[in-house]
Design a protein around this motif. Structure first.
Motif, PDB file in Angstrom:
ATOM      1  N   VAL A   1      -5.278  -3.687  -8.397  1.00 25.54           N
ATOM      2  CA  VAL A   1      -5.107  -2.348  -7.831  1.00 25.54           C
ATOM      3  C   VAL A   1      -6.428  -1.869  -7.257  1.00 25.54           C
TER       4      VAL A   1
ATOM      5  N   LEU B   1       2.280   0.674 -13.677  1.00 23.03           N
ATOM      6  CA  LEU B   1       0.951   0.226 -13.264  1.00 23.03           C
ATOM      7  C   LEU B   1       0.264  -0.536 -14.391  1.00 23.03           C
TER       8      LEU B   1
ATOM      9  N   LEU C   1      -2.043  -4.027  -4.879  1.00 21.71           N
ATOM     10  CA  LEU C   1      -1.583  -2.691  -4.515  1.00 21.71           C
ATOM     11  C   LEU C   1      -2.772  -1.838  -4.107  1.00 21.71           C
TER      12      LEU C   1
ATOM     13  N   ILE D   1      -9.129  -3.999 -11.181  1.00 24.12           N
ATOM     14  CA  ILE D   1      -9.020  -2.615 -10.727  1.00 24.12           C
ATOM     15  C   ILE D   1     -10.325  -2.273 -10.017  1.00 24.12           C
TER      16      ILE D   1
ATOM     17  N   TYR E   1       0.848  -1.186   0.000  1.00 27.69           N
ATOM     18  CA  TYR E   1       0.000   0.000   0.000  1.00 27.69           C
ATOM     19  C   TYR E   1       0.884   1.237   0.000  1.00 27.69           C
TER      20      TYR E   1
ATOM     21  N   TYR F   1      -4.212   8.253 -10.360  1.00 33.57           N
ATOM     22  CA  TYR F   1      -3.261   7.237 -10.807  1.00 33.57           C
ATOM     23  C   TYR F   1      -3.784   6.492 -12.038  1.00 33.57           C
TER      24      TYR F   1
ATOM     25  N   LEU G   1      -3.943   1.973  -3.142  1.00 29.71           N
ATOM     26  CA  LEU G   1      -3.579   3.375  -3.274  1.00 29.71           C
ATOM     27  C   LEU G   1      -4.533   4.199  -2.417  1.00 29.71           C
TER      28      LEU G   1
ATOM     29  N   VAL H   1      -0.972  -4.458 -13.915  1.00 35.32           N
ATOM     30  CA  VAL H   1      -2.342  -4.948 -14.067  1.00 35.32           C
ATOM     31  C   VAL H   1      -2.460  -5.900 -15.258  1.00 35.32           C
TER      32      VAL H   1
END
Length: 392
Positions: free
Chosen positions: A202, A192, A169, A365, A130, A211, A171, A196
């Motif tokens: 993410v 990124l 991850l 995502i 993170y 992002y 964010l 992915v």
């Protein structure tokens, strides 16, 4: 002599009648091959036993690799019917690549076997990272479930070798800090995309949508420079106002896992992100505004990008498990992860390698306009964020 011949013929006729079959009196014995089944029951819990996990897949196979499957309810409880015998019971969330566990069970005909809580706790397979935020602490929710996450920085995001160590991850809102890292953001966004496209997942909350689609610390307009998701797929602006919003859970599986279909979300700060437009073929709406129908929470595994290098991501691919799509009765499809050794047998029965939907190789995502504020959770949105953690 004639009398003897007649007597001989009579005896032969009697013998034939006694040895012949009589359809009215002969009984044919038929043995039916009845499948003997029992049940296995339990309760799916987080790693530290603090949280029941709804919506988990629970399944096993018979000796011919036919699948027997059910889901845990909102309280984590499940009852799985399966053939008698010794079986491995698989328990997973998401597609099974990041959180799962296994338990051995001996199923007996017409009996129920109860698994202990020590057997049904979801184990963290994934490596989680993170980026620290200013308004958000998803790491607290992760830790409260008994799982671990490693803090990394924007400088780490600019290094694909560091980023590729992780499977997931997070964010946190306010982590972008564009003015400090503007020179490396093109590299961050490239990384990124690589992450992915190769199966990494993410989660971004509120302002950290920048992002995904570009912009500075947040997005104040559509089609801003930067980001790695095409501008045609999503536009979000920081024009949302403070106040309570009545939300509706828009996904049946999420409703079942949570045990509720509506919630009040407390947008307790000014200038929240508001989703202006999105591509419904690309994104699935998980939560929406009950009054305006505006999307509040989106998910996709449709990400693709040309010229992205094949890059091993995280810990999950190293554990000899493969993601497959299996079709259940009534043409219901589920995505699960299974030991590689059983894949050929499942494929022979009609399973396919890869997820049931989405782009091949793409991770998930998740984007939420809300988050858990650093000074306290906003309403019961934390329960939804627990689901996000376990289903990435």
């Amino acid at each position: 002599m004639k009398k003897l011949n007649l007597l001989f013929i009579f005896i032969l006729l009697m013998f034939a009648v006694s040895c012949g079959s009589d359809p009215d009196t002969n009984t044919e014995v038929v043995t039916e091959n009845v499948l003997k089944t029992g049940k296995v029951a339990g309760r799916v819990m987080s790693q530290n036993g603090s949280k029941p996990i709804g919506g988990a897949s629970v399944f096993t196979f018979d000796d011919k690799y036919k699948i027997y499957h059910t889901n845990s309810d909102a309280d984590g409880n499940f009852i799985l019917e399966a053939p008698e015998g010794n079986h491995t019971i698989y328990i997973q969330t998401g597609n099974g690549s990041n959180f799962r566990t296994e338990a051995a069970a001996t199923i007996k005909n017409n009996e129920t076997v109860n698994l202990e809580l020590t057997q049904t706790k979801l184990t963290q397979v994934a490596k989680i990272a993170y980026v620290k935020g200013s308004y958000d602490k998803i790491e607290n929710i992760i830790q409260n479930l008994g799982y671990t996450a490693t803090e990394i920085t924007n400088a780490d995001l600019a290094n694909i070798n560091t980023l590729a160590e992780y499977d997931i991850l997070f964010l946190n809102c306010g982590s972008r800090k564009y003015s400090q890292f503007s020179s490396v953001y093109p590299l961050i966004e490239t990384n990124l995309a690589i992450f992915v496209a190769n199966g990494g997942s993410v989660y971004a909350s509120d302002w950290d949508v920048s992002y995904l689609v570009g912009g500075d610390d947040n997005t104040n307009n559509c089609s801003l420079p930067g980001g790695f998701i095409p501008d045609t797929k999503l536009c979000s602006k920081n024009i949302g106002s403070a106040g309570q919003v009545a939300g509706t859970v828009n996904n049946a599986a999420l409703v079942s896992a949570l045990g509720f279909n509506s919630l009040n979300i407390d947008y307790d700060l000014g200038a929240w992100q508001k989703i202006i437009s999105y591509d419904p073929a690309y994104w699935e709406v998980l939560v929406k505004d009950a009054t305006t129908n505006d999307a509040l929470m989106l998910r996709t595994n449709q990400f693709t990008s040309t010229n992205v290098p094949t890059t091993p991501i995280g810990n999950a691919p190293n554990l000899l498990y493969t993601t497959v799509c299996v079709t259940l009765p009534n043409n219901i499809q589920i995505t699960i992860s299974v030991p590689q050794i059983v894949v050929p047998y499942l494929v022979a029965l009609g399973a396919t390698v890869g997820p049931c939907s989405g782009a091949s190789g793409s991770g998930y995502i998740y984007y939420t306009t809300f988050h858990n504020h650093a000074t306290g959770n906003i309403g019961n949105a934390a329960v939804i964020l627990q689901y996000v953690i376990l289903n990435l």
